[in-house]
Design a protein around this motif. Sequence first.
Motif, PDB file in Angstrom:
ATOM      1  N   MET A   1      51.931  55.319  90.089  1.00 48.76           N
ATOM      2  CA  MET A   1      52.051  54.775  88.745  1.00 48.76           C
ATOM      3  C   MET A   1      52.074  55.880  87.697  1.00 48.76           C
ATOM      4  O   MET A   1      52.656  55.712  86.621  1.00 48.76           O
ATOM      5  CB  MET A   1      50.913  53.796  88.464  1.00 48.76           C
ATOM      6  N   GLU A   2      51.462  57.006  87.989  1.00 47.99           N
ATOM      7  CA  GLU A   2      51.542  58.147  87.075  1.00 47.99           C
ATOM      8  C   GLU A   2      52.986  58.638  86.987  1.00 47.99           C
ATOM      9  O   GLU A   2      53.471  58.976  85.894  1.00 47.99           O
ATOM     10  CB  GLU A   2      50.626  59.278  87.555  1.00 47.99           C
ATOM     11  N   LEU A   3      53.675  58.676  88.117  1.00 43.51           N
ATOM     12  CA  LEU A   3      55.080  59.055  88.108  1.00 43.51           C
ATOM     13  C   LEU A   3      55.900  58.041  87.309  1.00 43.51           C
ATOM     14  O   LEU A   3      56.799  58.425  86.542  1.00 43.51           O
ATOM     15  CB  LEU A   3      55.618  59.158  89.533  1.00 43.51           C
ATOM     16  N   ALA A   4      55.609  56.758  87.467  1.00 45.11           N
ATOM     17  CA  ALA A   4      56.313  55.728  86.701  1.00 45.11           C
ATOM     18  C   ALA A   4      56.102  55.932  85.208  1.00 45.11           C
ATOM     19  O   ALA A   4      57.032  55.776  84.401  1.00 45.11           O
ATOM     20  CB  ALA A   4      55.835  54.341  87.128  1.00 45.11           C
ATOM     21  N   TYR A   5      54.882  56.279  84.821  1.00 44.18           N
ATOM     22  CA  TYR A   5      54.576  56.518  83.409  1.00 44.18           C
ATOM     23  C   TYR A   5      55.347  57.735  82.883  1.00 44.18           C
ATOM     24  O   TYR A   5      55.945  57.678  81.795  1.00 44.18           O
ATOM     25  CB  TYR A   5      53.077  56.729  83.232  1.00 44.18           C
ATOM     26  N   ILE A   6      55.329  58.822  83.639  1.00 47.06           N
ATOM     27  CA  ILE A   6      56.032  60.042  83.221  1.00 47.06           C
ATOM     28  C   ILE A   6      57.527  59.753  83.054  1.00 47.06           C
ATOM     29  O   ILE A   6      58.153  60.158  82.064  1.00 47.06           O
ATOM     30  CB  ILE A   6      55.807  61.171  84.244  1.00 47.06           C
ATOM     31  N   ALA A   7      58.099  59.054  84.018  1.00 48.57           N
ATOM     32  CA  ALA A   7      59.525  58.732  83.945  1.00 48.57           C
ATOM     33  C   ALA A   7      59.823  57.844  82.749  1.00 48.57           C
ATOM     34  O   ALA A   7      60.798  58.066  82.016  1.00 48.57           O
ATOM     35  CB  ALA A   7      59.971  58.052  85.240  1.00 48.57           C
ATOM     36  N   SER A   8      58.987  56.839  82.531  1.00 49.55           N
ATOM     37  CA  SER A   8      59.193  55.915  81.412  1.00 49.55           C
ATOM     38  C   SER A   8      59.135  56.642  80.079  1.00 49.55           C
ATOM     39  O   SER A   8      59.985  56.437  79.194  1.00 49.55           O
ATOM     40  CB  SER A   8      58.141  54.805  81.467  1.00 49.55           C
ATOM     41  N   GLU A   9      58.140  57.512  79.906  1.00 48.83           N
ATOM     42  CA  GLU A   9      58.012  58.269  78.657  1.00 48.83           C
ATOM     43  C   GLU A   9      59.161  59.250  78.480  1.00 48.83           C
ATOM     44  O   GLU A   9      59.665  59.446  77.364  1.00 48.83           O
ATOM     45  CB  GLU A   9      56.676  59.014  78.639  1.00 48.83           C
ATOM     46  N   THR A  10      59.594  59.874  79.568  1.00 53.11           N
ATOM     47  CA  THR A  10      60.720  60.804  79.506  1.00 53.11           C
ATOM     48  C   THR A  10      61.984  60.098  79.048  1.00 53.11           C
ATOM     49  O   THR A  10      62.738  60.607  78.208  1.00 53.11           O
ATOM     50  CB  THR A  10      60.954  61.461  80.881  1.00 53.11           C
ATOM     51  N   PHE A  11      62.224  58.907  79.601  1.00 51.52           N
ATOM     52  CA  PHE A  11      63.424  58.149  79.218  1.00 51.52           C
ATOM     53  C   PHE A  11      63.387  57.783  77.743  1.00 51.52           C
ATOM     54  O   PHE A  11      64.404  57.866  77.044  1.00 51.52           O
ATOM     55  CB  PHE A  11      63.544  56.881  80.063  1.00 51.52           C
ATOM     56  N   LYS A  12      62.215  57.356  77.261  1.00 45.93           N
ATOM     57  CA  LYS A  12      62.092  56.981  75.851  1.00 45.93           C
ATOM     58  C   LYS A  12      62.330  58.198  74.951  1.00 45.93           C
ATOM     59  O   LYS A  12      63.066  58.125  73.963  1.00 45.93           O
ATOM     60  CB  LYS A  12      60.708  56.391  75.588  1.00 45.93           C
ATOM     61  N   ASN A  13      61.687  59.305  75.280  1.00 45.76           N
ATOM     62  CA  ASN A  13      61.797  60.502  74.448  1.00 45.76           C
ATOM     63  C   ASN A  13      63.202  61.104  74.466  1.00 45.76           C
ATOM     64  O   ASN A  13      63.639  61.717  73.489  1.00 45.76           O
ATOM     65  CB  ASN A  13      60.783  61.559  74.901  1.00 45.76           C
ATOM     66  N   SER A  14      63.886  60.939  75.599  1.00 45.24           N
ATOM     67  CA  SER A  14      65.224  61.512  75.747  1.00 45.24           C
ATOM     68  C   SER A  14      66.331  60.528  75.368  1.00 45.24           C
ATOM     69  O   SER A  14      67.523  60.857  75.485  1.00 45.24           O
ATOM     70  CB  SER A  14      65.435  61.981  77.196  1.00 45.24           C
ATOM     71  N   LYS A  15      65.931  59.328  74.944  1.00 49.34           N
ATOM     72  CA  LYS A  15      66.884  58.287  74.533  1.00 49.34           C
ATOM     73  C   LYS A  15      67.807  57.841  75.666  1.00 49.34           C
ATOM     74  O   LYS A  15      68.964  57.473  75.457  1.00 49.34           O
ATOM     75  CB  LYS A  15      67.736  58.760  73.345  1.00 49.34           C
ATOM     76  N   PHE A  16      67.288  57.893  76.905  1.00 48.05           N
ATOM     77  CA  PHE A  16      68.060  57.390  78.037  1.00 48.05           C
ATOM     78  C   PHE A  16      68.009  55.867  78.048  1.00 48.05           C
ATOM     79  O   PHE A  16      66.994  55.260  77.667  1.00 48.05           O
ATOM     80  CB  PHE A  16      67.510  57.910  79.363  1.00 48.05           C
ATOM     81  N   ASP A  17      69.079  55.248  78.503  1.00 51.68           N
ATOM     82  CA  ASP A  17      69.118  53.786  78.629  1.00 51.68           C
ATOM     83  C   ASP A  17      68.527  53.308  79.949  1.00 51.68           C
ATOM     84  O   ASP A  17      68.294  52.108  80.121  1.00 51.68           O
ATOM     85  CB  ASP A  17      70.559  53.279  78.516  1.00 51.68           C
ATOM     86  N   SER A  18      68.304  54.207  80.889  1.00 49.46           N
ATOM     87  CA  SER A  18      67.766  53.831  82.200  1.00 49.46           C
ATOM     88  C   SER A  18      66.394  53.185  82.056  1.00 49.46           C
ATOM     89  O   SER A  18      65.595  53.557  81.183  1.00 49.46           O
ATOM     90  CB  SER A  18      67.660  55.050  83.105  1.00 49.46           C
ATOM     91  N   LYS A  19      66.129  52.233  82.952  1.00 47.36           N
ATOM     92  CA  LYS A  19      64.834  51.540  82.970  1.00 47.36           C
ATOM     93  C   LYS A  19      64.078  51.900  84.246  1.00 47.36           C
ATOM     94  O   LYS A  19      64.673  51.937  85.320  1.00 47.36           O
ATOM     95  CB  LYS A  19      65.043  50.024  82.878  1.00 47.36           C
ATOM     96  N   VAL A  20      62.784  52.141  84.096  1.00 50.72           N
ATOM     97  CA  VAL A  20      61.943  52.380  85.271  1.00 50.72           C
ATOM     98  C   VAL A  20      61.684  51.051  85.969  1.00 50.72           C
ATOM     99  O   VAL A  20      61.276  50.072  85.336  1.00 50.72           O
ATOM    100  CB  VAL A  20      60.609  53.040  84.876  1.00 50.72           C
TER     101      VAL A  20
END
Length: 225
Positions: A144-163
């Motif tokens: 779940m820590e990896l899921a959190y890191i990925a989710s925050e990275t996508f938000k900060n980088s303006k990616f459209d991908s969803k975790v």
Amino acid sequence: MKFFLDSCDLNEIKEISDYGFIDGVTTDPSSIAHEVCKGSTTEQVIGSIIKAVNGEVHIQVVAQDYDTIMSQALKIHSLGMNVIVKIPATFVGLKAMLKLNDKKVKCSASSVYNSVQALMAAQNYAEYVSIRTGAIEINGKDGMELAYIASETFKNSKFDSKVLVTNITNPEHIVRAGMMGVGAISVPYNLIKMLGSHINTEKDIVEYMQEWNRIPESSRTFFNR
């Protein structure tokens, strides 16, 4: 947050779909193979699932070379606009995701085990990036820590991908996924059935019925008409 059922069992899918709270179904080659062993073909299993689901259906390719991945992905995509193509997050798979995006094919990067894989999949326009939380935790790490890191990275980088949090093995995964605001979760049938009821809910119903039944039959006018 989208809520998917992780199952290929048609009876499970029909039962949970009738409750109305799921947004679709995720499958993998192992679960499809399990259903095929009951006497169906892969085409029958996949076709039946798509017909039974009012929502997204995630189907994974079963190839490792680029050309076959592309061929299988396009065949999966042809099954309907609600079908998401799952592709393992290998270098070859990432290349296929990029090319499939040009063809307007929605892909889910599966079997993601680290943040770099997640980042590369998002960079190549994956619709979903699937974090296998339970499998990661078997190796002594926090999925779940990896899921959190990925989710925050996508938000900060303006990616459209969803975790997409997958391989969920306990209620804590669901709670943490909701708190961190991931794009989707995929929950197995047994866990949904276990969490969808509570002993105190059943206790309340029994107590309410006991009180209600104390009303004389002649006075139960509201529901008896």
